[in-house]
Structure formats: structure tokens, C-alpha cells
Design an enzyme around this catalytic site. Structure first.
Site, PDB file in Angstrom:
ATOM      1  N   HIS A 105       0.933  -1.197   0.179  1.00 19.61           N
ATOM      2  CA  HIS A 105      -0.012   0.051  -0.084  1.00 19.61           C
ATOM      3  C   HIS A 105       1.122   1.371  -0.363  1.00 19.61           C
ATOM      4  CE1 HIS A 105      -4.221   2.192   1.497  1.00 19.61           C
ATOM      5  NE2 HIS A 105      -3.288   3.199   1.282  1.00 19.61           N
ATOM      6  N   GLU A 136      -2.688  -1.767  -2.725  1.00 17.01           N
ATOM      7  CA  GLU A 136      -3.536  -0.763  -2.302  1.00 17.01           C
ATOM      8  C   GLU A 136      -3.556   0.757  -2.522  1.00 17.01           C
ATOM      9  OE1 GLU A 136      -4.757  -4.233   0.873  1.00 17.01           O
ATOM     10  OE2 GLU A 136      -4.116  -2.666   1.178  1.00 17.01           O
ATOM     11  N   HIS A 181      -8.431  -5.448   7.969  1.00 15.53           N
ATOM     12  CA  HIS A 181      -7.843  -3.834   8.477  1.00 15.53           C
ATOM     13  C   HIS A 181      -8.050  -4.948   9.897  1.00 15.53           C
ATOM     14  CE1 HIS A 181      -6.791  -0.167   9.293  1.00 15.53           C
ATOM     15  NE2 HIS A 181      -7.049   0.006  10.322  1.00 15.53           N
TER      16      HIS A 181
END
Length: 237
Positions: free
Chosen positions: A43, A70, A190
């Protein structure tokens, strides 16, 4: 079978803290796949405080499982994804100064923008996923954008599960089934951890992939990376 994609951002954070190349991100990603990990997630953020944009290019030749990038689809991010051509791109609406992702997309409000971005990625044969809260309207909106998958934002579940509130899984189960009924795949991520991943997996229909980084790397400090990767794989089966 639910695939485990390991987010290696925390490895990059540790590396950057000393300004050198230890731990070596490429070697860690190689080892994770050797240990059984079924994907590598990164990410990158505009300030490159952990994953650097160059890391995305450097990882491409060695990721032989699934490669997931991401991020917020700002122009620089879109350019990166189109150049690297990962297996999957996951669109996350994080602000530039966010410590970590803290909300899913409002897929109704941003439908036009997301449609445009997603169509460009799909023209380049990149699977697309949208980070969303477990809200039925947002699932409907995600389908309208043309995305291949959603990624359920699981922080609220993880927080409530830690308090013993098992009913917190219900919105996720409902939205996962809704997504399946509408013909879109389901990912999640998450704050998923060794403590909650088995329960989550058992209660989410059609769960294709989980992306786990912070907890997995933290748990590895005590238990070892190879051991932890296989503990996740065992729970996901």
C-alpha cells in the site's frame, strides 16, 4: 479456499527507520511465498513513508503468487499500477496524512469517478477491488462501478470481537452474501489477526482473500514469520 495475502508495509517501515536495506523487502516477500503465503500486498502512499514506489517495480519479478497494490487512485498511483500491472488493484480512499486506512468508499457519491478509474484498470487486465464498509448501499454502489470485488473494511468487527461482541460479524456476513448475490467477489482486511481470523472466515460466505499485515508482522516478532504464515493458513482452511 480463502487466500492469504500478506501486506509487507511494516517490513518497509522497519527498513526505512534505519535508512538502509535491512530487512530486505524483496527477500521477505520471497520468503513469505516460500512459507506458503498466497499473495503479497503493498500500500504505497504519496510520502513513501513505508512502501516506496520503486518497491512496487522491484517486487513485480519475484511475486509469483498474487500481487495486490492498494491505494488512493490519485494520478501518480494510477500511473504506477498501469506500469506494474499487478494481479489486483484495491482502491482505498485514504487521505494523504492518514496513519492507516480508516473508512471505505462512498460508492454512491463517487460512482462516476470510480467507474472511470476501474474501466481503465480493467482495460489493462487488472482485477479491481473497492474498499468498503459493510453497508448494503455501498455494496450496491460498488457493483455499479464495474469492480470485480469488494474488500470489506473489518476494523469495527475486530474491535468489537475483542470485546466479546460476536454479533459484530452480522453486517459483514449480510454484505458478503449480498455481494455474492449481485455477482461480485468478496475480500476483507484491516485488523484481522490470529485471534479473530478463524471466526471471521467461518462466518463470511464466499470469502476469497484476506489481506493481513500489521497483526501478522507483529505476531511474527514473538512466533516467527514462517510459523505465523502457516498458522493463518491453518485457520483459513
Amino acid at each position: 479456499m480463502t487466500k492469504l495475502s500478506v501486506n509487507v508495509n511494516k517490513i518497509a517501515t522497519l527498513r526505512n527507520s534505519r535508512g538502509g536495506d535491512t530487512p530486505n523487502l524483496i527477500q521477505v516477500a520471497t520468503d513469505i511465498q516460500h512459507f506458503g503465503g498466497e499473495g503479497i500486498t503493498i500500500h504505497p502512499r504519496p510520502d513513501e513513508r513505508h512502501i516506496r514506489y520503486q518497491d512496487a517495480y522491484d517486487l513485480k519479478p519475484i511475486v509469483h503468487t498474487e500481487y495486490n497494490i492498494e491505494g488512493n487512485p490519485i494520478p501518480k498511483f494510477i500511473e504506477l499500477v498501469l506500469a506494474v500491472k499487478p494481479t489486483q488493484v484495491t482502491l482505498v480512499p485514504d487521505a494523504e496524512d492518514a496513519i492507516t486506512s480508516n473508512a471505505g468508499w462512498n460508492t454512491k457519491k463517487h460512482e462516476s469517478f470510480l467507474k472511470e478509474v476501474i474501466s481503465e484498470f480493467k482495460r489493462n487486465d487488472i482485477r479491481t477491488s473497492i474498499f468498503v464498509d459493510p453497508v448494503p448501499e455501498m455494496i450496491e454502489g460498488a457493483v455499479s462501478t464495474g469492480a470485480d470485488r469488494i474488500e470489506l473494511y473489518t476494523e469495527e468487527f475486530a474491535s468489537e470481537y475483542a470485546k466479546g461482541n460476536l454479533k459484530a460479524i452480522q453486517p459483514y456476513s449480510t454484505c458478503a452474501q449480498q455481494a455474492i448475490d449481485l455477482g461480485i467477489g468478496v475480500n476483507a482486511g484491516h485488523d484481522l489477526s490470529l485471534d479473530n481470523i478463524k471466526f471471521f472466515k467461518e462466518n463470511i460466505p464466499g470469502l476469497l482473500e484476506v489481506s493481513i499485515g500489521h497483526a501478522l508482522i507483529s505476531e511474527s516478532i514473538y512466533l516467527g514469520l514462517e510459523n505465523v504464515v502457516n498458522m493463518y493458513l491453518h485457520r483459513l482452511k
